[in-house]
Design an enzyme around this catalytic site. Structure first.
Site, PDB file in Angstrom:
ATOM      1  N   ASP A  98      74.437  44.897  19.851  1.00  0.00           N
ATOM      2  CA  ASP A  98      74.022  44.845  18.520  1.00  0.00           C
ATOM      3  C   ASP A  98      74.561  43.498  18.179  1.00  0.00           C
ATOM      4  OD1 ASP A  98      72.630  46.879  18.099  1.00  0.00           O
ATOM      5  OD2 ASP A  98      74.404  48.176  16.900  1.00  0.00           O
ATOM      6  N   GLU A 133      64.471  53.039  21.041  1.00  0.00           N
ATOM      7  CA  GLU A 133      64.828  51.779  20.873  1.00  0.00           C
ATOM      8  C   GLU A 133      66.008  51.393  21.797  1.00  0.00           C
ATOM      9  OE1 GLU A 133      66.522  50.913  17.124  1.00  0.00           O
ATOM     10  OE2 GLU A 133      66.290  48.857  17.025  1.00  0.00           O
ATOM     11  N   HIS A 134      67.097  52.276  21.608  1.00  0.00           N
ATOM     12  CA  HIS A 134      68.434  52.064  22.436  1.00  0.00           C
ATOM     13  C   HIS A 134      68.563  53.224  23.217  1.00  0.00           C
ATOM     14  CE1 HIS A 134      69.066  49.909  18.652  1.00  0.00           C
ATOM     15  NE2 HIS A 134      69.468  48.724  19.269  1.00  0.00           N
TER      16      HIS A 134
END
Lengths: 432, 432
Positions: free
Chosen positions: B361, B327-328
């Site tokens: 984020d 995801e990251h």
């Protein structure tokens, strides 16, 4: 076909009129499909071979279409047919190439750079059904955007005929649209083979294409599994909605309604017209034209749950259409383009007398894989997009970081996420 | 944290090392969620009220956040917190505005015009969980692209606190990002209320946002129902993969790993580094930094199934990352940008020492709703796209129609679809 008058219907009747044929929710079939998927996942080629014998009545020692079969397929098509395939590939390529996104780079703040980069999905699986008709056009609509997006692995599955060969038109269309790996596997077993891979069939990341209820159920199963494959869109029966005024040709409209109705018994066709006369003429023309069609029996079943509806004005027609959200919307009205800004929910729109649905089905350049069953309210038809993924990137200079640091820590505090703030603080401290 | 050496692992061990924590497949919970969804669909607000009392321990006479509650929320935040929210909204707006597609018009052949028009989805529902932490940042990441896309109806659901109010930061963030209708409803009941509508909550076409397993299951249920609502993407636990060379800061890496680990016990964090020394230092730094964190207990659970892996070179690290599809992805290597062209599968990439994950984020501008669980192989993170639909259009001149007519009839013949050919033939005949 019955003619209804919208203004004489109450709310309940209106809802019933626009009700789509209910999709069968066959839990026994769902269990069978789940078992097929599980068995192919476990036993691979052996299971595929078994199901192919059982469902297609074909015994395939090799699933993959050989170069010999591909060469033979070309010889079975007329030069005109091949020219038509090439024209379709050319137009679909032209329109889909225009859809390729450009990379984005944006400075959201001094020293804070955000980017969006598009990558093709590495491996895609294309499914082309055979069923009541082999569909070379589906091969084109799936293979062309996959090639333009740049998907490295592009495979296609299509059911074998009882003699173990695949439809030659599907082979030729797929090959010419850039898909060289064709597997003669159909139904749920094809979807499972592509989602999980077998010794013969490579595993793919996303599966595209139409299919019957077995295929659709199998696609849902593999899409719900993180180890399976993503899918293009939810499936539903095909449908067309025609909006016509008194200037429209009843013959053209009837022909368009029938070309949708012949797709399948569960197809739905609707006419919304401001003219009682047009409604009557369309009804008569449908009856007359139906007689000449080879697939009249299928079309007749579809017409049984289809409707001719007289509306007060075109505003009302557009409003009904937007609420129904048809897969195909045909505007057979004077200055059809002037109504386009009012159309919100539709898969693909056909403007004017010279854009029959079959043009878009085959070769205008738009994709014929479209959201049905009201899904046009939330889904797009197929395009290059669905063969790509966007990845975002951020890079900050020291100054950019310092400029945004306080905001990050404030927001982390609001959420009580200490470690998020600490990752910023430790960097700030390193600068002192 | 244990340190593994990639080159000393065999294939089985490598697969096990990159295995994500298994998602629980709790069929009892699934049945409960299905019952909640069904009851809300049937009984509307009354069912929502009942489940809110049961699960949130809150008694709400009115679900909607009133103007008074919204005004009070503002007074509960510091000016610095509000400024941080505004900065995040500004940056996310800047990056997402740049994503708006332009309309396409293409002549695929003389007289054959194909277009692609983008429309906002009419009604969208945004879900912001509360759970272990209220998430105003999630409200921003969902509300901003919905506003930029132009979705007319934008509603947000978030669980009430036991006193019947919503988290003030979530209210403020949503309001300032353009969402005025906020409902204090959480869990599966919120998803059902938005998918089917109630007397209070408007029905939406698509639902966005993260959530716990109840929310995730409810989203799958409504997405599988044509009368329900589409959803943004499949869910999974959050994860980060860091690639680091000997030049990286072990302290920065440890802080980034911990900021991911504090999200939840099922989060996964991975480090791939070419330096044994960095691996050891990160391990020590994680232990040291962990002591200062309020959510250390959660982070410790996540670290239990996380890995520090020493690899031979950066090519190998990139290869592993592409296979894992994080995801990251954080690139803490010299000249990180030079590795970007090799990165294929990742939700969002953070380049260099000054781009900690917490920047993305919260407020760099990129969206933090990203594909987890390997879904980055086939899915994009959230962007303006997912709040839009593309509709295609075709319009032909008489000459354009005549030019394409033969190809359409050829292709219809290949598929045995007479009515498709007839819709063209009848038009050709009208011209004679």
């Amino acid at each position: 076909m019955d003619i209804l008058n919208w203004s004489s219907l109450d709310t309940v009747a209106r809802t019933a009129t626009l009700q789509r044929p209910a999709l069968s929710n066959d839990s026994e079939k769902a269990a069978t499909v789940a078992a097929i998927v599980a068995k192919v996942r476990e036993a691979g080629d052996a299971a595929v071979r078994e199901f192919t014998a059982e469902f297609d009545g074909a015994s395939c020692s090799e699933f993959q279409v050989s170069p010999e079969e591909a060469n033979a397929a070309v010889t079975q098509l007329s030069p005109d047919a091949i020219a038509a395939i090439d024209l379709a590939i050319r137009n679909v390529s032209t329109f889909h190439t225009a859809q390729l996104p450009t990379a984005l780079t944006v400075q959201t703040m001094p020293g804070v750079q955000c980017e969006r980069i598009s990558h093709a999905i590495d491996a895609v699986g294309l499914y082309v059904p055979a069923g009541t008709a082999p569909l070379p056009s589906a091969a084109i609509m799936l293979a062309v955007p996959a090639r333009i997006a740049g998907c490295e692995t592009r495979i296609l599955c299509t059911p074998p005929r009882p003699d173990g060969t695949a439809d030659p038109a599907v082979i030729v269309a797929a090959n010419r649209a850039g898909v060289k790996e064709i597997y003669k596997i159909g139904g749920a077993q094809a979807i499972a083979a592509m989602a999980y891979g077998t010794a013969t069939v490579p595993k793919v990341n996303k599966i595209f294409g139409p299919g019957n209820s077995w295929v659709t159920m199998a696609k849902s199963i593999v899409a719900a599994d993180a180890a399976g494959a993503a899918i293009d869109m939810p499936a539903g029966p095909s449908e067309v909605l025609v909006i016509a005024d008194a200037h429209a040709s009843a013959e053209f409209i009837a022909a368009d309604l029938l070309s949708q109705a012949e797709h399948g018994a569960d197809s739905q066709v609707l006419l919304l017209t401001t003219s009682q006369k047009i409604a009557s003429r369309v009804s008569a023309a449908v009856t007359a034209q139906l007689k000449t069609l080879s697939r009249a029996a299928i079309a007749r079943k579809a017409l049984a749950h289809s409707r001719l509806i007289v509306v007060e004005d075109l505003e009302c027609a557009v409003q009904i259409s937007n609420a129904y959200a048809p897969e195909h919307l045909i505007l057979q009205v004077e200055d059809g383009r002037s109504w386009l800004p009012s159309i919100r929910n539709a898969g693909s729109v056909f403007i004017g007398p010279w854009a029959p649905e079959s043009v878009g089905d085959y070769c205008s350049g738009t994709n014929h894989v479209l959201p049905t069953n009201g899904f046009a309210r939330a889904y797009s038809g197929l395009g290059v997009d669905q063969f790509l993924r966007h990845m975002t990137v951020q890079e900050l200079t020291v100054d950019g970081f310092v400029g945004i640091a306080d905001a990050v820590m404030e927001l982390a505090d609001l959420e009580g996420l200490d470690a998020h703030a600490a990752a910023v603080k430790i960097r700030l401290e390193s600068l002192q």
